[in-house]
Design an enzyme around this catalytic site. Structure first.
Site, PDB file in Angstrom:
ATOM      1  N   TYR A  52       0.846  -1.209   0.000  1.00  0.00           N
ATOM      2  CA  TYR A  52       0.000   0.000   0.000  1.00  0.00           C
ATOM      3  C   TYR A  52       0.881   1.258   0.000  1.00  0.00           C
ATOM      4  CZ  TYR A  52      -4.515   2.330   0.671  1.00  0.00           C
ATOM      5  OH  TYR A  52      -5.651   3.087   0.514  1.00  0.00           O
ATOM      6  N   LYS A  69      -3.238   8.204   3.010  1.00  0.00           N
ATOM      7  CA  LYS A  69      -4.473   7.974   3.801  1.00  0.00           C
ATOM      8  C   LYS A  69      -4.306   8.516   5.221  1.00  0.00           C
ATOM      9  CE  LYS A  69      -7.298   5.874   0.876  1.00  0.00           C
ATOM     10  NZ  LYS A  69      -8.379   6.634   0.219  1.00  0.00           N
TER      11      LYS A  69
END
Ligand code: NDP
Ligand code: KAL
Length: 258
Positions: free
Chosen positions: A159, A166
């Site tokens: 990720y 995020k």
């Protein structure tokens, strides 16, 4: 029977196709009687979004606008047009993220400056930019909902730069909640479990990720767009009127497992 959203208008940003989480949110709000406004990144997606809405939502009076969130003028023009066309909006769903594919494998340490900035620009800063543009239209108060992922709180393989973006999105959500609370505008995030969407396609080993959910998440199954949609509906409705600055995990409980 759902808590009615009749007479209310919501902006949905980030429908790419029928698998999009934004589409799950759109259907849930539509079922509750809301009017919807769809935005898409470029003109080339206009027809597919319109066709999807026309073929799937009964008796809708939706509106459609192009809005590339990397462009401040485009954001201004979009929300000015929405103000002229409908006046007041009651909420906004921000379902937008992007990182270059080459950043989404290997070690985070290898993130390029350009890749880092692109991910943050589209996936994090855009929430602040659209919240500022939407605020003048939320004269009756409102609810802003963004989509986040566990990779912003914990390290999740592959990720990488998107996880750091995020984390920035989550913090932006809290600062915006603090700024906008005095106008009765609430800002919250839904942290969704893995869902097979266009964005998820071709990145990481998605089957392996889903298998881990089936084996280890308390509910032993992945979540659906509908489940995320219904939580967004709760956040958009007065049922959640005392909730702001919160991350709600809609992930079969996976985030509690160590
Ligand atoms: P989709 O691929 O369906 O949606 C991603 C959307 O981002 C697309 O509609 C795309 O628009 C839009 N987008 C990208 N760049 C821009 C831009 N510059 N301006 C405007 N829009 C842009 O994927 P998802 O539904 O999975 O993603 C929605 C949100 O959910 C994202 O924030 C994602 O991080 C989050 N999320 C997803 C999870 C999952 O497992 N799928 C899990 C947790 C969170 P276009 O197609 O028009 O380019
Ligand atoms: C650990 C997970 C596995 C996958 C790793 C990274 C996923 C990152 C999500 C990010 C949004 C994906 C992209 O930006 C893809 C992009 O490089 C290529 N795709 C596109 O350009 C398509 C055509 C358009 C529509 O996509 C976008 N985004 O505009 C994370 C999994 C388990 C959970 C997911 C998928 C989380 C998430 O944030 O989406």
């Amino acid at each position: 029977m759902k808590f009615s959203l009749e007479g209310r208008t919501y902006v949905i940003m980030g429908v790419a196709n029928k698998r999009s989480i934004a589409w799950g949110i759109a259907r849930s709000l539509h079922d509750a009687g809301a009017r919807l406004i769809f935005t898409y990144a470029s003109e080339r997606f206009e027809k597919s979004v319109k066709d999807l809405v026309d073929s799937s939502l009964e008796e809708h009076n939706s509106l459609f606008y192009e809005c590339d969130v990397t462009n401040d003028d485009a954001i201004d023009q979009t929300f000015t047009a929405i103000k002229n066309d409908v006046g007041v909006i009651h909420g906004l769903a921000h379902c937008i993220a992007f990182a270059n594919k080459e950043e989404l494998k290997g070690e985070y340490m290898n993130a390029s400056r350009e890749g880092f900035l692109t991910a943050h620009n589209i996936s994090a800063y855009s929430l602040t930019a659209v919240a500022k543009a939407a605020k003048p239209l939320m004269t009756d108060g409102g609810s802003i909902v963004t989509l986040t992922y566990l990779g912003g709180e914990k390290v999740v393989e592959n990720y990488n730069v998107m996880g750091v973006a995020k984390a920035s999105l989550d913090a932006s959500m809290r600062y915006l909640a603090s700024d906008l609370g005095k106008y009765n505008i609430r800002v919250n995030a839904i942290s969704a479990g893995p869902i097979r969407t266009l964005s998820a396609k071709g990145v990481g080993d998605f089957n392996k990720i889903l298998k881990e959910i089936e084996e280890r998440a308390p509910l032993r199954r992945p979540v659906t767009q509908e489940e995320v949609g219904d939580t967004a509906y709760y956040l958009m409705s007065d049922l959640s009127r005392g909730v702001t600055g919160e991350i709600i995990h809609v992930d079969s409980g996976f985030s509690i497992i160590g």
